[in-house]
Design a protein around this motif. Structure first.
Motif, mmCIF file in Angstrom:
data_model
loop_
_atom_site.group_PDB
_atom_site.id
_atom_site.type_symbol
_atom_site.label_atom_id
_atom_site.label_comp_id
_atom_site.label_asym_id
_atom_site.label_seq_id
_atom_site.Cartn_x
_atom_site.Cartn_y
_atom_site.Cartn_z
ATOM 1 N N GLU A 297 -2.509 -22.761 -20.744
ATOM 2 C CA GLU A 297 -3.920 -22.948 -21.072
ATOM 3 C C GLU A 297 -4.120 -24.002 -22.152
ATOM 4 O O GLU A 297 -5.065 -24.787 -22.092
ATOM 5 C CB GLU A 297 -4.533 -21.621 -21.521
ATOM 6 N N ASN A 298 -3.235 -24.036 -23.141
ATOM 7 C CA ASN A 298 -3.390 -25.004 -24.226
ATOM 8 C C ASN A 298 -3.286 -26.432 -23.710
ATOM 9 O O ASN A 298 -4.009 -27.331 -24.152
ATOM 10 C CB ASN A 298 -2.340 -24.754 -25.312
ATOM 11 N N HIS A 299 -2.366 -26.644 -22.772
ATOM 12 C CA HIS A 299 -2.199 -27.975 -22.194
ATOM 13 C C HIS A 299 -3.451 -28.386 -21.431
ATOM 14 O O HIS A 299 -3.913 -29.528 -21.532
ATOM 15 C CB HIS A 299 -0.984 -27.981 -21.269
ATOM 16 N N LEU A 300 -4.027 -27.458 -20.705
ATOM 17 C CA LEU A 300 -5.252 -27.731 -19.954
ATOM 18 C C LEU A 300 -6.379 -28.116 -20.906
ATOM 19 O O LEU A 300 -7.079 -29.115 -20.689
ATOM 20 C CB LEU A 300 -5.663 -26.506 -19.139
ATOM 21 N N LEU A 301 -6.564 -27.340 -21.952
ATOM 22 C CA LEU A 301 -7.644 -27.591 -22.893
ATOM 23 C C LEU A 301 -7.485 -28.949 -23.565
ATOM 24 O O LEU A 301 -8.465 -29.687 -23.736
ATOM 25 C CB LEU A 301 -7.692 -26.486 -23.953
ATOM 26 N N THR A 302 -6.259 -29.302 -23.926
ATOM 27 C CA THR A 302 -6.012 -30.590 -24.574
ATOM 28 C C THR A 302 -6.409 -31.744 -23.673
ATOM 29 O O THR A 302 -7.053 -32.711 -24.102
ATOM 30 C CB THR A 302 -4.523 -30.724 -24.953
ATOM 31 N N ARG A 303 -6.066 -31.650 -22.410
ATOM 32 C CA ARG A 303 -6.374 -32.724 -21.469
ATOM 33 C C ARG A 303 -7.876 -32.826 -21.231
ATOM 34 O O ARG A 303 -8.437 -33.925 -21.150
ATOM 35 C CB ARG A 303 -5.639 -32.487 -20.147
ATOM 36 N N ILE A 304 -8.546 -31.688 -21.100
ATOM 37 C CA ILE A 304 -9.994 -31.704 -20.887
ATOM 38 C C ILE A 304 -10.704 -32.292 -22.096
ATOM 39 O O ILE A 304 -11.618 -33.114 -21.967
ATOM 40 C CB ILE A 304 -10.506 -30.286 -20.597
ATOM 41 N N GLU A 305 -10.298 -31.872 -23.279
ATOM 42 C CA GLU A 305 -10.921 -32.386 -24.493
ATOM 43 C C GLU A 305 -10.760 -33.895 -24.602
ATOM 44 O O GLU A 305 -11.707 -34.610 -24.965
ATOM 45 C CB GLU A 305 -10.312 -31.704 -25.722
ATOM 46 N N ALA A 306 -9.562 -34.392 -24.285
ATOM 47 C CA ALA A 306 -9.323 -35.830 -24.359
ATOM 48 C C ALA A 306 -10.182 -36.584 -23.347
ATOM 49 O O ALA A 306 -10.752 -37.637 -23.652
ATOM 50 C CB ALA A 306 -7.840 -36.121 -24.124
ATOM 51 N N PHE A 307 -10.278 -36.033 -22.140
ATOM 52 C CA PHE A 307 -11.062 -36.668 -21.080
ATOM 53 C C PHE A 307 -12.532 -36.753 -21.466
ATOM 54 O O PHE A 307 -13.164 -37.806 -21.356
ATOM 55 C CB PHE A 307 -10.887 -35.868 -19.788
ATOM 56 N N VAL A 308 -13.073 -35.647 -21.928
ATOM 57 C CA VAL A 308 -14.489 -35.611 -22.315
ATOM 58 C C VAL A 308 -14.743 -36.511 -23.519
ATOM 59 O O VAL A 308 -15.753 -37.224 -23.587
ATOM 60 C CB VAL A 308 -14.930 -34.160 -22.611
ATOM 61 N N ASP A 309 -13.815 -36.501 -24.477
ATOM 62 C CA ASP A 309 -13.984 -37.327 -25.677
ATOM 63 C C ASP A 309 -14.030 -38.802 -25.324
ATOM 64 O O ASP A 309 -14.849 -39.557 -25.873
ATOM 65 C CB ASP A 309 -12.848 -37.042 -26.657
ATOM 66 N N MET A 310 -13.165 -39.232 -24.407
ATOM 67 C CA MET A 310 -13.162 -40.631 -24.011
ATOM 68 C C MET A 310 -14.480 -41.024 -23.335
ATOM 69 O O MET A 310 -15.008 -42.109 -23.557
ATOM 70 C CB MET A 310 -11.990 -40.894 -23.061
ATOM 71 N N ILE A 311 -15.015 -40.116 -22.514
ATOM 72 C CA ILE A 311 -16.291 -40.406 -21.859
ATOM 73 C C ILE A 311 -17.411 -40.494 -22.893
ATOM 74 O O ILE A 311 -18.265 -41.390 -22.835
ATOM 75 C CB ILE A 311 -16.602 -39.325 -20.811
ATOM 76 N N LYS A 312 -17.403 -39.587 -23.854
ATOM 77 C CA LYS A 312 -18.432 -39.612 -24.896
ATOM 78 C C LYS A 312 -18.357 -40.900 -25.705
ATOM 79 O O LYS A 312 -19.380 -41.528 -26.014
ATOM 80 C CB LYS A 312 -18.276 -38.402 -25.818
ATOM 81 N N ARG A 313 -17.146 -41.310 -26.029
ATOM 82 C CA ARG A 313 -16.968 -42.541 -26.806
ATOM 83 C C ARG A 313 -17.421 -43.754 -26.001
ATOM 84 O O ARG A 313 -18.020 -44.679 -26.541
ATOM 85 C CB ARG A 313 -15.513 -42.684 -27.226
ATOM 86 N N LYS A 314 -17.153 -43.726 -24.715
ATOM 87 C CA LYS A 314 -17.589 -44.830 -23.862
ATOM 88 C C LYS A 314 -19.114 -44.913 -23.833
ATOM 89 O O LYS A 314 -19.701 -45.994 -23.959
ATOM 90 C CB LYS A 314 -17.059 -44.632 -22.447
ATOM 91 N N LYS A 315 -19.754 -43.749 -23.707
ATOM 92 C CA LYS A 315 -21.214 -43.729 -23.634
ATOM 93 C C LYS A 315 -21.847 -44.181 -24.955
ATOM 94 O O LYS A 315 -22.954 -44.714 -24.981
ATOM 95 C CB LYS A 315 -21.705 -42.332 -23.272
ATOM 96 N N MET A 316 -21.111 -43.969 -26.050
ATOM 97 C CA MET A 316 -21.607 -44.397 -27.354
ATOM 98 C C MET A 316 -21.283 -45.862 -27.619
ATOM 99 O O MET A 316 -21.718 -46.434 -28.615
ATOM 100 C CB MET A 316 -21.003 -43.519 -28.449
#
Length: 343
Positions: A297-316
């Motif tokens: 589960e920890n590995h899954l959460l880390t990957r999701i967080e990174a993916f979402v963070d990159m999208i947020k940074r792109k949108k900003m």
């Protein structure tokens, strides 16, 4: 009389229909609990090692129900569309259960269900029930009519943008204004079984993401999205995932796509690779998450967080190369950064 329904596989798509059907026939419906480690372990014990995790989990749910009910409902799902079928494992599911789990044979209710559309209420599909249950033809016909209405209402709410778990658990809430929209691709039994998906929808929502899944899209729209294919796939839900993938790629409101797939799924290994390759052409951030009984589960959460963070940074507009973004606001570079495969 107690009818057991395993909380696995097609449960996450047709449960409202099946529940209403048996209740209208005067039966008590008993649903197995949410998937747990013990249920998975039981499924592994009674399953061939080569089959996918969702099938192993289904076996575990059957074992749980075995001594608690009079019958266990394991339909033989054949087709709900023209010239396409369920995965062969669904077609042979009653046989697999019958020959791998002791003492279950005489408790199985396994009508053969086939239709040219999602509506599976045709009485021809359920005549076998009359032979085993204390019901009459007229009772079955009336019950199917009520079940069909329940099913139509369920699908209407689903297509209005609510997830299946929100509807089933009566947790429908007013839509909020999330800043990131992600298309989550996956069979319903992978996405909505919280043990398999490690509660991926809730995790995405906690990160400020609005999730869109294939069952929220009209079937005609899904079909249109893959009209360019000279020949569609043999499998209904694989076609729907493929259609949803291209629908998400073409939707300017979708910021990224996550494909959740179970290790060992043959159809998914094909559609996942096709979508991964074509995400380059659409310049859409795309990530595959492949899960099995050992996924952490920890590995899954880390990957999701990174993916979402990159999208947020792109949108900003804070990622290098922002001037190269397309007019749709999607970045080829960001897609390359986010793509990973495997668990």
């Amino acid at each position: 009389m107690r009818i057991g329904i395993p909380r696995a596989l097609i449960y996450y798509f047709y449960y409202p229909f099946f529940k209403r059907l048996f209740e209208e026939l005067g039966m008590e419906v008993v649903v197995s609990p949410k998937t747990s480690k013990s249920i998975l372990n039981k499924g592994i014990e009674y399953s061939a090692s080569e089959i996918c995790v969702p099938m192993k989990i289904f076996s575990g749910h059957v074992v749980y129900l075995l001594d608690k009910v009079d019958y266990i409902f394991v339909p033989r799902m054949m087709k709900i569309g023209k010239n396409e079928y369920f995965c062969p494992k669904f077609m042979g599911l009653p046989d697999m259960i019958k020959y791998t789990i002791p003492r279950v044979e005489h408790k199985l209710l396994s009508p053969k269900i086939q239709s040219l559309e999602e509506d599976i209420s045709n009485i021809k599909n359920y005549k076998d029930l009359i032979e085993k249950l204390p019901i009459k033809y007229k009772d079955l016909k009336r019950a199917l009519k009520m079940a069909r209405k329940e099913w139509k209402d369920f699908r209407k709410i689903s297509k209005s943008g609510y997830t299946i778990d929100e509807i089933m658990e009566n947790k429908i809430m007013e839509k909020t204004n999330e800043k990131v929209n992600i298309g989550l691709l996956g069979y319903v039994y992978n996405v909505y079984d919280e043990y398999i998906s490690m509660n991926i929808i809730s995790k995405l929502k906690s990160l400020g993401v609005r999730v869109k899944t294939f069952e929220m899209i009209e079937e005609k729209e899904l079909d249109r999205s893959i009209d360019f294919m000279r020949k569609k796939l043999f499998w209904t839900f694989s076609n729907r995932l493929l259609g949803a993938g291209y629908h998400f790629f073409s939707d300017n409101n979708i910021d990224g796509v996550i494909h959740l797939t179970a290790f060992g799924c043959g159809p998914d290994s094909f559609i996942g690779k096709v979508l991964e390759i074509d995400s380059d052409n659409y310049k859409t951030p795309f990530m595959t998450i492949r899960i099995d009984e050992h996924t952490g589960e920890n590995h899954l959460l880390t990957r999701i967080e990174a993916f979402v963070d990159m999208i947020k940074r792109k949108k900003m507009g804070v990622i290098k190369g922002e001037n190269d973004f397309s007019s749709h606001g999607k970045s080829h570079n960001i897609q390359k950064i986010n793509r990973t495969t495997g668990a």
